[in-house]
Design an enzyme around this catalytic site. Structure first.
Site, PDB file in Angstrom:
ATOM      1  N   GLY A  10      24.196  31.792  27.474  1.00 17.36           N
ATOM      2  CA  GLY A  10      25.022  32.350  26.410  1.00 17.36           C
ATOM      3  C   GLY A  10      25.855  31.293  25.718  1.00 17.36           C
ATOM      4  O   GLY A  10      26.656  30.615  26.357  1.00 17.36           O
ATOM      5  N   GLY A  12      28.147  31.808  23.355  1.00 10.15           N
ATOM      6  CA  GLY A  12      29.286  32.411  22.667  1.00 10.15           C
ATOM      7  C   GLY A  12      30.573  31.695  23.024  1.00 10.15           C
ATOM      8  O   GLY A  12      30.573  30.551  23.499  1.00 10.15           O
ATOM      9  N   PHE A  13      31.696  32.378  22.836  1.00  8.74           N
ATOM     10  CA  PHE A  13      33.000  31.760  23.082  1.00  8.74           C
ATOM     11  C   PHE A  13      33.164  31.334  24.541  1.00  8.74           C
ATOM     12  O   PHE A  13      33.661  30.250  24.826  1.00  8.74           O
ATOM     13  CB  PHE A  13      34.120  32.730  22.692  1.00  8.74           C
ATOM     14  CG  PHE A  13      34.245  32.933  21.216  1.00  8.74           C
ATOM     15  CD1 PHE A  13      34.804  31.955  20.406  1.00  8.74           C
ATOM     16  CD2 PHE A  13      33.807  34.110  20.635  1.00  8.74           C
ATOM     17  CE1 PHE A  13      34.921  32.146  19.041  1.00  8.74           C
ATOM     18  CE2 PHE A  13      33.921  34.310  19.269  1.00  8.74           C
ATOM     19  CZ  PHE A  13      34.484  33.320  18.467  1.00  8.74           C
ATOM     20  N   GLY A  14      32.752  32.195  25.477  1.00  5.27           N
ATOM     21  CA  GLY A  14      32.905  31.868  26.879  1.00  5.27           C
ATOM     22  C   GLY A  14      32.046  30.687  27.296  1.00  5.27           C
ATOM     23  O   GLY A  14      32.520  29.758  27.967  1.00  5.27           O
ATOM     24  N   VAL A  78      16.525  34.894  28.855  1.00  7.58           N
ATOM     25  CA  VAL A  78      16.503  35.084  30.306  1.00  7.58           C
ATOM     26  C   VAL A  78      15.929  36.461  30.636  1.00  7.58           C
ATOM     27  O   VAL A  78      16.303  37.464  30.036  1.00  7.58           O
ATOM     28  CB  VAL A  78      17.918  34.938  30.892  1.00  7.58           C
ATOM     29  CG1 VAL A  78      17.932  35.315  32.374  1.00  7.58           C
ATOM     30  CG2 VAL A  78      18.428  33.517  30.711  1.00  7.58           C
ATOM     31  N   GLU A 170      38.257  47.032   9.511  1.00  6.73           N
ATOM     32  CA  GLU A 170      38.047  45.905   8.605  1.00  6.73           C
ATOM     33  C   GLU A 170      36.880  46.158   7.655  1.00  6.73           C
ATOM     34  O   GLU A 170      36.957  45.844   6.462  1.00  6.73           O
ATOM     35  CB  GLU A 170      37.837  44.640   9.437  1.00  6.73           C
ATOM     36  CG  GLU A 170      39.130  44.196  10.122  1.00  6.73           C
ATOM     37  CD  GLU A 170      38.936  43.201  11.242  1.00  6.73           C
ATOM     38  OE1 GLU A 170      39.928  42.599  11.689  1.00  6.73           O
ATOM     39  OE2 GLU A 170      37.781  43.020  11.686  1.00  6.73           O
ATOM     40  N   ASP A 299      32.244  39.417  27.658  1.00  4.36           N
ATOM     41  CA  ASP A 299      32.027  40.848  27.450  1.00  4.36           C
ATOM     42  C   ASP A 299      31.145  41.486  28.509  1.00  4.36           C
ATOM     43  O   ASP A 299      31.135  42.710  28.648  1.00  4.36           O
ATOM     44  CB  ASP A 299      31.385  41.086  26.083  1.00  4.36           C
ATOM     45  CG  ASP A 299      32.329  40.804  24.940  1.00  4.36           C
ATOM     46  OD1 ASP A 299      33.531  40.614  25.199  1.00  4.36           O
ATOM     47  OD2 ASP A 299      31.866  40.765  23.782  1.00  4.36           O
ATOM     48  N   ALA A 315      37.475  37.453  21.868  1.00  9.26           N
ATOM     49  CA  ALA A 315      37.185  36.030  21.940  1.00  9.26           C
ATOM     50  C   ALA A 315      38.181  35.237  22.795  1.00  9.26           C
ATOM     51  O   ALA A 315      37.764  34.421  23.626  1.00  9.26           O
ATOM     52  CB  ALA A 315      37.101  35.448  20.529  1.00  9.26           C
TER      53      ALA A 315
END
Length: 421
Positions: A10, A12-14, A78, A170, A299, A315
């Site tokens: 992954g 992403g942010f993590g 994966v 938003e 998440d 995030a």
């Protein structure tokens, strides 16, 4: 002695926070992702609503780590994990060996058992989702311009957003502004200010993670933009013809889903216990029960805060977890197995409503209106990757603020006006 093999699934942010935290550590890192880019998800809705281009909120992962020789990037998916052999099985048929495995695979939108709705009510988690929604929004106005029947025109000019969390709020605000301030001079037959934007929420209020006062302010701000906010009314059906709220059918050609998320199947890969949303139960050090060599973050993990409540899937939380796991790995390699449990530090909640209003909750400090909007914008620009992206986004927002024009209004997919998608 071979270097410690860390496999991160992954980008992403993590995942990126973890890789950043392992800089200069004696490790060999393999970063696996199904896509070749890191995505700044908090601004994804701005791509969907024609404010920003895709290149302004996404960056090739290989570009980010071209100077990090210990980082290998793999574009693959994966399929499973063999905990005994300590290998990760990929869709391409490859097997990746690991000493430490970090699963940071995020989440997708969930339809509460009504997966057939996805085709007519796309969610917003990827660049593909954003460009699909942008295409449908823009095509709705184009189709309305040539519609011969008033009923068909009205249905095309009706937009329904299901779910009133930050993304739904938003989206509703930006679609309303697009119809009311950007598009009116450009169409000859239709009056785009007659556009109807519905924000549908089954719960008692919008932005439930915010205080009631901020939630009430956001509702008033949306209604000032002309958004029809409907609370306590669950959606019971969605078709290409419209949405049904309770037993009331509303003709509507564009529906966007912002109501729920489902974690990736990471918990299944490692046979870990999970909650109803698929989030894996993790220990205080973010490892799974029975295997200290596997971490799950972001998440796709159920992480409990000091108050016993789940850490929000946002995030900043994923970034903090990634940084924490990097410290744990480095401590272990240094021979220190005693690491304090993960502690989440909430840095505030932010949501924008249109281009001059926002709500911010910093705990004791709560802000609304234009000043909150400016702080929201500065915070998002600060967290963007790279000077070029910060300048590009800042210029796009300044241009919109001064001119009222959205620049990213291209319909790029090969579809005709007769296409309902």
């Amino acid at each position: 002695m071979a270097e410690h093999k860390v496999v991160v699934v992954g980008g992403g942010f993590g995942g990126l926070s973890l890789v950043h935290g392992l800089r200069a550590a004696p490790v060999d890192i393999t970063l696996v992702d199904r896509r070749n880019h890191h995505l700044f998800q908090p601004l994804l809705y701005q791509v969907a609503t024609t404010v920003l281009a895709t290149s302004e909120i996404a960056w090739p992962i290989r570009l980010l780590y071209r100077e990090r020789k210990e980082v290998t990037t793999v574009l693959d998916e994966v399929l499973g994990v063999d905990r005994q052999a300590r290998t990760v099985r990929l869709k391409s048929g490859r097997q990746l060996a690991y000493d430490t495995l970090v699963l940071a695979t995020g989440a997708r939108h969930a339809y509460f058992g009504r997966d057939e709705w996805e085709g007519v009510a796309p969610g917003l988690k990827t660049l593909e989702d954003a460009t699909t929604i942008r295409r449908r929004i823009l095509l709705a106005f184009e189709k309305a311009e040539i519609a011969e029947k008033t009923a068909e025109m009205d249905a095309l000019l009706t937009f329904a957003i299901i779910g009133a969390g930050p993304t739904g709020v938003e989206l509703a605000g930006m679609i309303a502004e697009l119809a009311n301030t950007v598009l009116p001079p450009e169409f000859r037959k239709i009056d785009t200010t007659r556009t109807r934007v519905l924000l549908l929420e089954a719960g008692p209020r919008i932005l439930p993670a915010f205080t009631e006062s901020l939630s009430a302010y956001a509702k008033r701000a949306l209604e000032k933009l002309g958004v029809d906010v409907r609370l306590g009314q669950p959606v019971t059906a969605i078709t290409e013809e419209g949405v049904t709220i309770g037993e009331t059918f509303i003709p509507c050609r564009t529906v966007i889903w912002a109501a729920g998320v489902q974690a990736s199947p990471a918990a299944q890969w490692v046979n870990a216990a999970a909650d109803r949303a698929g989030r894996a139960h993790v220990k205080p050090d973010l490892t799974i029960e029975g295997d200290d060599n596997i971490f799950i973050i972001g998440d796709t993990a159920l992480v409990l805060g000091e108050d016993g409540k789940p850490v929000p899937g946002i995030a900043p939380a994923a970034k903090q977890q990634g940084s924490y796991v990097a410290k744990v790995i480095k401590a272990r390699l240094a021979g220190d197995p005693t690491v304090s449990p993960f502690r989440y530090r909430h840095q505030g909640s932010l949501a924008t409503i249109g281009k001059r209003a926002a709500v911010i909750d910093f705990g004791r400090i709560k802000l609304t209106g234009a000043i909150a909007w400016w702080i929201w914008g500065l915070a998002h620009i600060y967290f963007l990757i790279g000077t070029r992206s910060r300048l590009a986004v800042a210029w796009s927002w300044l241009w919109i603020y001064l001119s009222g024009q959205h620049s990213a209004r291209l319909i790029t997919q090969k579809e005709t006006l007769k296409d309902n998608s």
